[in-house]
Design a protein around this motif. Structure first.
Motif, PDB file in Angstrom:
ATOM      1  N   GLU A  50       0.822  -1.219   0.000  1.00  0.00           N
ATOM      2  CA  GLU A  50       0.000   0.000   0.000  1.00  0.00           C
ATOM      3  C   GLU A  50       0.854   1.267   0.000  1.00  0.00           C
ATOM      4  N   LEU A  51       1.997   1.256   0.681  1.00  0.00           N
ATOM      5  CA  LEU A  51       2.903   2.414   0.639  1.00  0.00           C
ATOM      6  C   LEU A  51       3.389   2.646  -0.786  1.00  0.00           C
ATOM      7  N   ASN A  52       3.701   1.573  -1.503  1.00  0.00           N
ATOM      8  CA  ASN A  52       4.137   1.704  -2.897  1.00  0.00           C
ATOM      9  C   ASN A  52       3.052   2.338  -3.756  1.00  0.00           C
ATOM     10  N   VAL A  53       1.805   1.931  -3.561  1.00  0.00           N
ATOM     11  CA  VAL A  53       0.695   2.503  -4.327  1.00  0.00           C
ATOM     12  C   VAL A  53       0.563   3.998  -4.033  1.00  0.00           C
ATOM     13  N   LEU A  54       0.593   4.361  -2.758  1.00  0.00           N
ATOM     14  CA  LEU A  54       0.502   5.783  -2.383  1.00  0.00           C
ATOM     15  C   LEU A  54       1.646   6.580  -3.009  1.00  0.00           C
ATOM     16  N   TYR A  55       2.860   6.030  -2.930  1.00  0.00           N
ATOM     17  CA  TYR A  55       4.024   6.753  -3.443  1.00  0.00           C
ATOM     18  C   TYR A  55       3.914   6.969  -4.957  1.00  0.00           C
TER      19      TYR A  55
END
Length: 161
Positions: A50-55
């Motif tokens: 999910e952090l990758n998606v946000l970034y």
């Protein structure tokens, strides 16, 4: 502010995963999501995904995710910086900045003091998240079990401010 600690996150200089000094002042004017991470935690896979998606979604709009590995919770980040970087970049495909392994109370203590937790100020577990506005003020602290996707609306609001 506690004695000996800077009053702003931007006053800190930290080491990146390669051991190079990085002034957090270089992130002034950006929205920051600062996370203490660990590669062997039960929360690792979902958080990194999910952090990758946000970034990827918001980095061009001014979001920076800063990941600080920490080994103080059941030794769930026991590798060297080289091993951490390999794991985070290869297995979890993180493209956001990864920093040197930290003790939970430094440099993150500045964040803890600005935004205490429900059970006291100190970080209690991996994947505690701090959302910092463009001026360097911690506006929210999220529990480790809070999904990064649930933080998206708060990130959008700060990016639009």
């Amino acid at each position: 502010m506690a004695e000996g600690l800077p009053s702003s996150i931007y006053d800190l200089t930290v080491k990146d995963i390669r051991g190079e000094d990085v002034s957090l002042g270089t992130y002034s004017g950006k929205v920051l999501l600062i996370v203490n991470v660990a590669s062997k935690c039960g929360l690792t896979h979902s958080n990194y995904k999910e952090l990758n998606v946000l970034y990827k979604t918001y980095k061009d709009q001014g979001l920076e995710i800063l990941a600080f590995p920490c080994n103080q919770f059941r030794s769930q980040e026991s590798g060297s910086n080289e091993e951490i970087q390999e794991t985070v970049c290869t297995i979890f495909k993180a493209e956001f900045p990864i920093f040197d392994k930290v003790k939970r109370n430094s440099p993150l203590q500045v964040l803890e003091i600005q935004k205490g937790g429900l059970l006291g100020d100190s970080i209690k577990w991996n994947f505690t998240k701090f959302l910092v506005d463009k001026t360097g003020k911690v506006v929210e602290r999220y529990a480790p079990i809070t999904s990064p996707a649930k933080i998206e609306k708060d990130i959008k609001r700060l990016l639009e401010a």
